[in-house]
Design a protein around this motif. Structure first.
Motif, short mmCIF file in Angstrom:
data_model
loop_
_atom_site.label_atom_id
_atom_site.label_comp_id
_atom_site.label_asym_id
_atom_site.label_seq_id
_atom_site.Cartn_x
_atom_site.Cartn_y
_atom_site.Cartn_z
N MET A 190 0.98 -1.09 -0.01
CA MET A 190 0.09 0.15 -0.06
C MET A 190 0.94 1.24 0.17
O MET A 190 0.55 2.23 -0.60
CB MET A 190 -0.91 -0.08 1.47
N ALA A 191 1.95 1.09 0.62
CA ALA A 191 2.86 2.36 0.75
C ALA A 191 3.42 2.65 -0.56
O ALA A 191 3.71 3.95 -0.97
CB ALA A 191 3.86 2.11 1.95
N ASP A 192 3.80 1.69 -1.26
CA ASP A 192 4.41 1.96 -2.72
C ASP A 192 3.33 2.61 -3.79
O ASP A 192 3.69 3.34 -4.41
CB ASP A 192 4.83 0.50 -3.26
N LYS A 193 1.85 2.16 -3.52
CA LYS A 193 1.02 2.84 -4.25
C LYS A 193 0.97 4.40 -3.91
O LYS A 193 0.62 5.17 -4.96
CB LYS A 193 -0.24 2.03 -4.06
N GLU A 194 0.96 4.72 -2.79
CA GLU A 194 0.84 5.94 -2.30
C GLU A 194 1.89 6.87 -2.63
O GLU A 194 1.78 7.79 -3.13
CB GLU A 194 0.80 6.07 -0.67
N GLY A 195 3.15 6.45 -2.60
CA GLY A 195 4.33 6.80 -3.02
C GLY A 195 4.31 7.15 -4.70
O GLY A 195 4.72 8.21 -4.90
N ALA A 196 3.80 6.07 -5.31
CA ALA A 196 3.65 6.43 -6.68
C ALA A 196 2.78 7.32 -7.14
O ALA A 196 3.03 8.09 -8.13
CB ALA A 196 3.50 4.90 -7.34
N ARG A 197 1.73 7.44 -6.44
CA ARG A 197 0.77 8.56 -6.57
C ARG A 197 1.15 9.86 -6.37
O ARG A 197 1.04 10.84 -7.17
CB ARG A 197 -0.48 8.19 -5.75
N LYS A 198 2.08 10.00 -5.25
CA LYS A 198 2.67 11.51 -4.91
C LYS A 198 3.59 11.79 -6.17
O LYS A 198 3.65 13.06 -6.40
CB LYS A 198 3.21 11.16 -3.64
N LEU A 199 4.13 10.72 -6.60
CA LEU A 199 5.32 11.06 -7.80
C LEU A 199 4.51 11.64 -9.04
O LEU A 199 4.85 12.40 -9.55
CB LEU A 199 5.87 9.82 -8.08
N LYS A 200 3.35 10.62 -9.39
CA LYS A 200 2.53 11.24 -10.40
C LYS A 200 2.02 12.39 -10.33
O LYS A 200 1.90 13.39 -11.08
CB LYS A 200 1.37 10.12 -10.53
N LYS A 201 1.63 12.73 -9.04
CA LYS A 201 1.07 14.24 -8.88
C LYS A 201 2.03 15.22 -9.00
O LYS A 201 1.80 16.39 -9.29
CB LYS A 201 0.26 14.33 -7.47
N LEU A 202 3.27 15.01 -8.51
CA LEU A 202 4.40 16.06 -8.73
C LEU A 202 4.65 16.13 -10.11
O LEU A 202 4.83 17.39 -10.48
CB LEU A 202 5.59 15.57 -7.83
N ALA A 203 4.70 15.10 -10.85
CA ALA A 203 5.20 15.38 -12.36
C ALA A 203 4.03 15.99 -13.03
O ALA A 203 4.30 16.91 -13.91
CB ALA A 203 5.45 14.02 -12.83
N ALA A 204 2.77 15.59 -12.57
CA ALA A 204 1.57 16.40 -13.08
C ALA A 204 1.63 17.91 -13.03
O ALA A 204 1.44 18.90 -13.71
CB ALA A 204 0.22 15.68 -12.76
N SER A 205 2.07 18.29 -11.74
CA SER A 205 1.99 19.63 -11.08
C SER A 205 3.11 20.41 -12.18
O SER A 205 2.96 21.58 -12.47
CB SER A 205 2.26 19.72 -9.60
N LEU A 206 4.38 19.73 -12.12
CA LEU A 206 5.59 20.22 -12.86
C LEU A 206 5.24 20.48 -14.30
O LEU A 206 5.48 21.28 -14.94
CB LEU A 206 6.71 19.61 -12.54
N SER A 207 4.45 19.44 -14.88
CA SER A 207 4.19 19.72 -16.14
C SER A 207 3.20 20.66 -16.49
O SER A 207 3.28 21.47 -17.49
CB SER A 207 3.44 18.22 -16.71
N SER A 208 2.21 20.81 -15.65
CA SER A 208 1.34 21.87 -15.72
C SER A 208 1.98 23.34 -15.48
O SER A 208 1.84 24.42 -16.38
CB SER A 208 0.27 22.03 -14.75
N ALA A 209 3.02 23.26 -14.49
CA ALA A 209 3.56 24.58 -14.18
C ALA A 209 4.73 25.06 -15.55
O ALA A 209 4.88 26.29 -15.57
CB ALA A 209 4.40 24.58 -13.06
N TYR A 210 5.19 24.23 -16.04
CA TYR A 210 6.28 24.47 -16.99
C TYR A 210 5.88 24.00 -18.51
O TYR A 210 6.62 23.88 -19.35
CB TYR A 210 7.73 23.89 -16.86
N PHE A 211 4.62 23.77 -18.56
CA PHE A 211 4.09 23.40 -19.90
C PHE A 211 4.93 22.44 -20.52
O PHE A 211 5.43 22.60 -21.79
CB PHE A 211 3.78 24.75 -20.91
N SER A 212 5.22 21.21 -19.82
CA SER A 212 5.98 20.30 -20.65
C SER A 212 5.21 18.74 -20.21
O SER A 212 4.28 18.68 -19.47
CB SER A 212 7.23 20.30 -19.58
#
Length: 63
Positions: A1-23
């Protein structure tokens, strides 16, 4: 379960950066996590500067 949560946080971080930098999200997912967090810090600094400048402009318009 912890791995899923970590992966979700990483995806959310990547999505936020993608949005912030249009990448693409895969660009951020291919980056070391420590480097991603450096970019988060940079984005946060930029947002603070923009907000400060916006407030300064609003003060100037009220005069």
């Amino acid at each position: 379960m912890a791995d899923k949560e970590g992966a979700r946080k990483l995806k959310k971080l990547a999505a936020s950066l993608s949005s912030a930098y249009f990448s693409p999200i895969p660009y951020w997912l291919g980056m070391p996590v420590s480097e991603m967090y450096d970019w988060v810090d940079t984005a946060n600094e930029m947002n603070k500067e923009r907000e400060h400048n916006r407030k300064q402009q609003q003060r100037g318009k009220k005069r």
